[in-house]
Design a protein around this motif. Structure first.
Motif, mmCIF file in Angstrom:
data_model
loop_
_atom_site.group_PDB
_atom_site.id
_atom_site.type_symbol
_atom_site.label_atom_id
_atom_site.label_comp_id
_atom_site.label_asym_id
_atom_site.label_seq_id
_atom_site.Cartn_x
_atom_site.Cartn_y
_atom_site.Cartn_z
ATOM 1 N N LEU A 39 -18.487 2.326 -4.725
ATOM 2 C CA LEU A 39 -17.125 2.097 -5.219
ATOM 3 C C LEU A 39 -17.159 1.275 -6.504
ATOM 4 C CD1 LEU A 39 -14.049 2.005 -5.102
ATOM 5 C CD2 LEU A 39 -14.231 0.113 -3.457
ATOM 6 N N HIS A 93 -7.312 7.878 7.128
ATOM 7 C CA HIS A 93 -6.803 9.190 7.522
ATOM 8 C C HIS A 93 -7.883 10.251 7.569
ATOM 9 C CE1 HIS A 93 -2.988 7.270 6.413
ATOM 10 N NE2 HIS A 93 -2.456 8.131 7.252
ATOM 11 N N ARG A 94 -8.838 10.158 6.683
ATOM 12 C CA ARG A 94 -9.742 11.287 6.513
ATOM 13 C C ARG A 94 -11.178 11.028 6.959
ATOM 14 N NH1 ARG A 94 -7.378 15.857 6.392
ATOM 15 N NH2 ARG A 94 -9.467 16.611 5.927
ATOM 16 N N THR A 149 -3.400 10.508 -2.599
ATOM 17 C CA THR A 149 -3.961 9.214 -3.006
ATOM 18 C C THR A 149 -4.249 9.206 -4.502
ATOM 19 O OG1 THR A 149 -4.943 8.901 -0.828
ATOM 20 C CG2 THR A 149 -5.888 7.626 -2.623
ATOM 21 N N LEU A 155 -10.971 6.755 -7.340
ATOM 22 C CA LEU A 155 -10.634 7.236 -5.993
ATOM 23 C C LEU A 155 -11.135 8.661 -5.792
ATOM 24 C CD1 LEU A 155 -7.054 5.715 -5.770
ATOM 25 C CD2 LEU A 155 -9.033 5.061 -4.362
ATOM 26 N N ALA A 184 -9.721 -0.633 -3.850
ATOM 27 C CA ALA A 184 -10.441 -0.616 -2.575
ATOM 28 C C ALA A 184 -9.479 -0.396 -1.411
ATOM 29 C CB ALA A 184 -11.202 -1.926 -2.402
ATOM 30 N N MET A 185 -8.317 -1.024 -1.481
ATOM 31 C CA MET A 185 -7.362 -0.878 -0.377
ATOM 32 C C MET A 185 -6.797 0.544 -0.303
ATOM 33 S SD MET A 185 -7.465 -3.541 1.339
ATOM 34 C CE MET A 185 -9.164 -3.721 0.869
ATOM 35 N N ARG A 186 -6.566 1.141 -1.447
ATOM 36 C CA ARG A 186 -6.094 2.533 -1.444
ATOM 37 C C ARG A 186 -7.162 3.459 -0.853
ATOM 38 N NH1 ARG A 186 -1.860 3.613 -5.756
ATOM 39 N NH2 ARG A 186 -1.140 1.534 -6.312
ATOM 40 N N LEU A 187 -8.402 3.158 -1.207
ATOM 41 C CA LEU A 187 -9.480 3.987 -0.673
ATOM 42 C C LEU A 187 -9.592 3.795 0.843
ATOM 43 C CD1 LEU A 187 -11.725 5.961 -1.409
ATOM 44 C CD2 LEU A 187 -13.231 4.012 -1.819
ATOM 45 N N GLU A 229 -4.180 14.242 1.928
ATOM 46 C CA GLU A 229 -4.261 12.798 1.726
ATOM 47 C C GLU A 229 -5.014 12.441 0.451
ATOM 48 O OE1 GLU A 229 -4.971 14.437 4.450
ATOM 49 O OE2 GLU A 229 -3.958 13.521 6.177
ATOM 50 N N LEU A 286 0.825 -1.208 0.000
ATOM 51 C CA LEU A 286 0.000 0.000 0.000
ATOM 52 C C LEU A 286 0.855 1.252 0.000
ATOM 53 C CD1 LEU A 286 -2.931 -0.619 2.482
ATOM 54 C CD2 LEU A 286 -2.956 -0.437 0.020
ATOM 55 N N PRO A 287 0.428 2.250 -0.695
ATOM 56 C CA PRO A 287 1.195 3.493 -0.668
ATOM 57 C C PRO A 287 1.007 4.162 0.683
ATOM 58 C CG PRO A 287 -0.820 3.794 -1.907
ATOM 59 C CD PRO A 287 -0.794 2.364 -1.471
ATOM 60 N N ILE A 316 0.832 7.310 3.160
ATOM 61 C CA ILE A 316 0.444 8.704 2.970
ATOM 62 C C ILE A 316 1.563 9.576 3.533
ATOM 63 C CG2 ILE A 316 -1.222 10.482 3.583
ATOM 64 C CD1 ILE A 316 -2.627 8.504 1.972
ATOM 65 N N PRO A 319 -13.713 11.582 0.315
ATOM 66 C CA PRO A 319 -14.649 12.268 1.215
ATOM 67 C C PRO A 319 -15.085 13.609 0.640
ATOM 68 C CG PRO A 319 -12.811 11.372 2.462
ATOM 69 C CD PRO A 319 -12.482 11.166 1.014
ATOM 70 N N GLU A 352 -7.214 3.175 2.812
ATOM 71 C CA GLU A 352 -6.110 3.925 3.414
ATOM 72 C C GLU A 352 -6.456 5.421 3.504
ATOM 73 O OE1 GLU A 352 -3.650 2.534 4.768
ATOM 74 O OE2 GLU A 352 -2.355 4.254 5.180
ATOM 75 N N LEU A 353 -7.066 5.934 2.434
ATOM 76 C CA LEU A 353 -7.476 7.343 2.456
ATOM 77 C C LEU A 353 -8.516 7.573 3.560
ATOM 78 C CD1 LEU A 353 -7.751 10.239 1.361
ATOM 79 C CD2 LEU A 353 -9.254 9.344 -0.440
ATOM 80 N N TYR A 354 -9.505 6.683 3.636
ATOM 81 C CA TYR A 354 -10.542 6.836 4.655
ATOM 82 C C TYR A 354 -9.934 6.720 6.063
ATOM 83 C CZ TYR A 354 -14.346 6.358 1.172
ATOM 84 O OH TYR A 354 -15.221 6.542 0.125
#
Lengths: 508, 408
Positions: A450, B205-206, A485, A498, B196-199, A481, A1-2, A4, A503, B201-203
């Protein structure tokens, strides 16, 4: 995973013009909380909203007739009613003709009855090697529904910010009907909104209330065309009586709200008061078929006492007077103020905001333009965090706007709404679709969003740079972030999916 | 939003039928700890919520009551003629659209509770459903549902497998602190795992709330499901009820499948042209009957340890209204079915249907508190203590004693 990582200062905003925006966060509120989000391309929506967020939204309220939807091909309710009756007559005639053929001794083995036989009769199922008839062309009910849907979707997609269209969807859901009730509800779903909701979203609540409760679509949806005063001439002759469905929902859902101070006796009384409120059938005995009519023969005679106030029997005016009182009842102001604030600002809205809206509703006698202005004037409406989930409709419309795609066919949006649990004009009950994060941030709902975002992106992302779209959509209001991303996605398709799920795009 | 033609067709064709029927399935995401212990019972519980208010007098008709036929008028059932209603005992007759339930009843694997109601005495669907599902004595408490709180009191074992994705929303009855999973048939190509996994990760944090929601949605989507779990085109509410029950039974029959679940079916608000022996309500009851049969066949050997509870927010007027339907009322029926039910009986303290006996001179008077039935099932079937039932599952309900002996 990347992982942040913080982005070095200076690269957040590669476009000079965006950093000129004065208040990017307030711009996001203006566009997303009050509208359907920024349009893509060269619309400049974000810049315009950022330079004067309040003024940007207020300007929409000042356009004359901005809420009306009048397009060639969209017909008034009575004309649609006539078309539906004609279609139903055709179907009936065809069915009877088929039954007649089937009842005759079999002239040809290839004949097959079009409809199941009457009960108790056995059918000799004919051999059907014959090629299947081509699928029937869509009937007038289906084509009307789709045309109305397309007009609404297109308007929401191209309109500038979308506050007025958001008001239309709010009031349309407040006074909802459901197309699943039957053909009249389906063919009238769009004209109901155009005729009973749109003319009044910046007008008076009392006028909208009357227009709604006298609209054939609502009378059909909540069965009032069947409700008959037991002591009326029709009631005496036909031994029929009250149906209190519409009366109850008028008080519980449309005006006072549950707990608004009415009793079962009030429900029954209001049902009696609005007996005779109906729409004209195919024979046109009371006027043009498919239009509202007051049928004095079905109206319960005599004075009535509702919520302690007496109403003389003045025919249709008796019900209109009762609705006018309900519209200005304090419980109505309270109920509407809270629901309005909860829709636009937060599931649990700031009490100070609700109080302001309630006071405005009362002092203006339900002036809905003033109510909307009061919302925009309130600091609470701008300061609350962007925490509400977009509804599926908001999400799909916002996507098309950002991608600059004006649909010429409603199928994709209608299908998407079905999948996400908000089928257009078809809520499960008269309380409309839920308006809370609990409803729209449920696990399957998010997963499906999604999946849909990924599917859309797979089709079109080759020509789109999601980083540019992020600037158009949120600019400096985008989080580090989210920016990162998207920047680090491994494909353009992934980047766009994405972005649509970020959000900043999902919340309003 | 654009989809290719094939998918668009499948979405419109398949999903709509289910959504219009309003069917949804949700379950506890864990096995109760006792489920796998050697030699222990492995109980399964399914609660079916009928939204819209079921006409109890039309479902289980008190044909032995001299006032019934007059009140229910054109839609009254009777034990003779075409579509005769089979008698359950000398007093009550079952709706003819429910032959499977009638068979279970005769095998003593199904029971009826009549003249039952929640503690709610107004007539709003939405408040009534809140009371039914929240387990609180009055409306306005919608943070969690009684089945979720019951689950919280059970010893938690392993996580269930899932071919499950929660329907557009989790019904209130299962909302709360205990994690749930769900399922609704839908055909949509899924997003790539990496996206999905990247999302996620974003969630992380945010947006933690969206992270939790998506996390559950992904987890329950992992397991491939068989053909009969896929949505099928066409069909009406009736077939949709059967279909979702078939899928639910398949999930719940698996060794690591969920044990405690809730389903909700919409559409029972029969204000006009309700129909009697045949017609609108008969169609819906036939769908419910089919769903019960799907549970029975799909759960196989586990049916023996299963209880299905069918409940609705309130009943309908005893007297039909002016449009051959019924308006919102009070007392109604609850149904119990399953191999673990001590069935073959109608449980009722019959209030009578004379005007003076009717609640507010219009509705079947409730003589049994639905919470007593639900508590009895939770006590005898899942082993919840009377204290937990009175304090947390149904708060402030100590005066409502569990009805014992419904299960065993």
């Amino acid at each position: 995973l990347p992982a942040i990582l913080p982005i070095p200062a200076g690269i957040e905003s590669p476009f000079e013009e965006w950093s000129m925006a004065r208040d990017p966060q307030a711009a996001l509120v203006a566009l997303n909380r009050f509208g359907f989000g920024a349009r893509g391309g060269a619309s400049g929506d974000l810049v315009n909203a950022a330079s004067d967020p309040r003024g940007y939204v207020r300007a929409e309220l000042m356009r004359p007739n901005g809420a009306l939807l009048e397009l060639p091909g969209l017909q008034p309710t009575p004309e649609l009613g006539r078309a539906m009756f004609a279609y139903q007559d055709e179907v009936k005639a065809a069915r009877e003709a088929a039954a007649k053929v089937a009842a005759m001794p079999p002239a040809s083995d290839a004949m097959k009855p079009a409809e199941p036989m009457a009960m108790g009769q056995t059918t000799t199922t004919a051999q059907s090697d014959a090629p299947k008839p081509p699928p029937a062309p869509p009937n007038v009910v289906q084509t009307t529904f789709r045309n109305e849907a397309l007009a609404r979707i297109q308007r929401a997609t191209i309109t500038e910010g979308g506050f007025v269209e958001r008001l239309v969807t709010f009031w349309s859901n407040h006074f909802c009907i459901s197309a699943s009730k039957g053909e009249p509800a389906r063919i009238w779903a769009g004209s109901f909104e155009r005729e009973a909701i749109r003319p009044h979203v910046l007008g008076r609540f009392a006028d909208m209330l009357t227009a709604v409760e006298q609209h054939p679509a609502m009378l059909f949806f909540l069965d009032n065309q069947q409700s008959i005063g037991p002591d009326s001439r029709a009631g005496q002759n036909r031994k029929r009586g009250l149906n209190e469905n519409l009366a109850r929902e008028i008080m519980e859902l449309h005006t006072l709200g549950v707990g608004g101070g009415y009793t079962q006796a009030d429900v029954t009384t209001l049902a009696a008061i609005i007996t005779g409120w109906t729409f004209v059938g195919r024979q046109g005995r009371l006027g043009p078929p498919g239009s509202f009519a007051f049928n004095g023969n079905a109206h319960q005679p005599g004075p009535q006492t509702l919520l302690g106030k007496s109403y003389d029997d003045t025919g249709v005016a008796q019900g209109e007077a009762a609705l006018a009182e309900l519209a200005r009842h304090p419980s109505t102001a309270k109920f509407i103020a809270r629901k309005f604030a909860a829709h636009f600002v937060a599931d649990t809205p700031p009490q100070a905001l609700v109080a302001k809206l309630e006071a405005t509703f009362r002092s203006s006698d339900g002036d809905l333009r003033k109510l909307s202005m009061a919302l925009l004037d309130a600091d609470e409406a701008w300061q609350a965090p962007l925490g509400k989930m977009r509804t599926p409709y908001d999400y799909l419309i916002a996507t098309n706007r950002l991608l600059g795609r004006i649909p010429d066919n409603p199928g994709a949006v209608l299908g998407g709404l079905n999948t996400l649990g908000q089928p257009l004009w078809t809520p499960a009950g008269p309380n409309g679709f839920a308006d809370s994060n609990a409803a729209w941030a449920a696990p399957e709902g998010i997963k499906l969003r999604l999946d849909m975002a990924a599917q859309v992106s797979a089709k079109i992302a080759d020509s789109i740079d999601a980083r540019d779209l992020l600037e158009v959509m949120a600019g400096d209001a985008a989080s580090i972030e989210t920016r990162q991303t998207i920047a680090r996605a491994e494909t353009r398709q992934q980047a766009l999916a994405l972005l649509l799920m970020s959000p900043e795009f999902q919340r309003r | 939003m654009t989809m290719d033609r094939e998918n668009r067709t499948s979405l419109v064709g398949t999903r709509r039928s289910l959504l219009l029927s309003g069917a949804a399935f949700a379950a506890w995401a864990y096995l109760p700890k006792f489920a796998r212990a050697a030699d222990a019972r492995d109980p399964r519980l399914i609660v079916v919520i009928l939204r819209g208010a079921l006409d109890g007098l039309a479902t289980v008709a008190p044909t032995g009551d001299p006032d019934y036929a007059g009140l229910h008028g054109s839609i009254a059932l009777s034990a003779d003629g075409a579509h005769a209603a089979p008698m359950l005992d000398s007093f009550f007759a079952m709706h003819p659209a429910m032959p499977e339930f009638t068979r279970m009843y005769r095998d003593r694997k199904a029971a009826v509770v009549h003249a039952v109601a929640t503690s709610y005495r107004e007539r709003s669907h939405f408040d009534g459903q809140d009371v039914l599902e929240s387990g609180h004595a009055g409306p306005g408490r919608v943070q969690s549902g009684w089945l979720n709180r019951a689950i919280e009191a059970l010893p938690r074992g392993e996580r269930v497998m899932s071919g499950l994705a929660v329907g557009p929303t989790t019904p209130l009855i299962l909302r709360g602190a205990a994690p749930t999973v769900g399922w609704a048939p839908v055909n949509l190509p899924t997003a790539a795992d990496d996206t999905a996994m990247r999302l996620m990760e974003l969630y992380r944090h945010r947006d933690p709330a969206l992270m939790n929601a998506l996390g559950q949605g992904l987890q329950i989507d992992r397991i491939a499901v068989g053909d009969d779990m896929k949505a099928k085109p066409g069909g009406n509410a009736n077939t949709a009820m059967r279909q979702i029950a078939r899928g639910a039974a398949k999930l719940m029959a698996a060794a690591d499948g969920p044990r405690i679940a809730a389903l909700a079916f919409d559409g029972w608000d029969t204000h006009a042209q309700e129909g009697g022996r045949v017609g609108k309500l008969a169609q819906l009851l036939s769908g419910l009957d089919g769903a019960l049969a799907e549970f029975e066949s799909g759960l196989g050997a586990h049916w023996r340890d299963t209880v299905v509870v069918v409940a609705t927010e309130f009943g309908r007027t005893a007297r039909i209204n002016g449009t051959d339907g019924t308006d919102h009322g009070t007392g109604t029926v609850a149904l119990l079915a399953g191999g673990a039910v001590k069935g073959g009986r109608v449980i009722a303290d019959w209030p009578g249907l004379k005007p003076v006996n009717l609640y507010q001179a219009r509705d079947l008077a409730p003589t049994t508190d639905l919470r007593a039935i639900l508590k009895g099932v939770l006590h005898d079937h899942l082993g919840l203590s009377e204290r937990v039932l009175a304090d947390t599952v149904f708060p402030d309900s100590a005066m409502v004693k569990p009805a014992r002996g419904l299960v065993g």
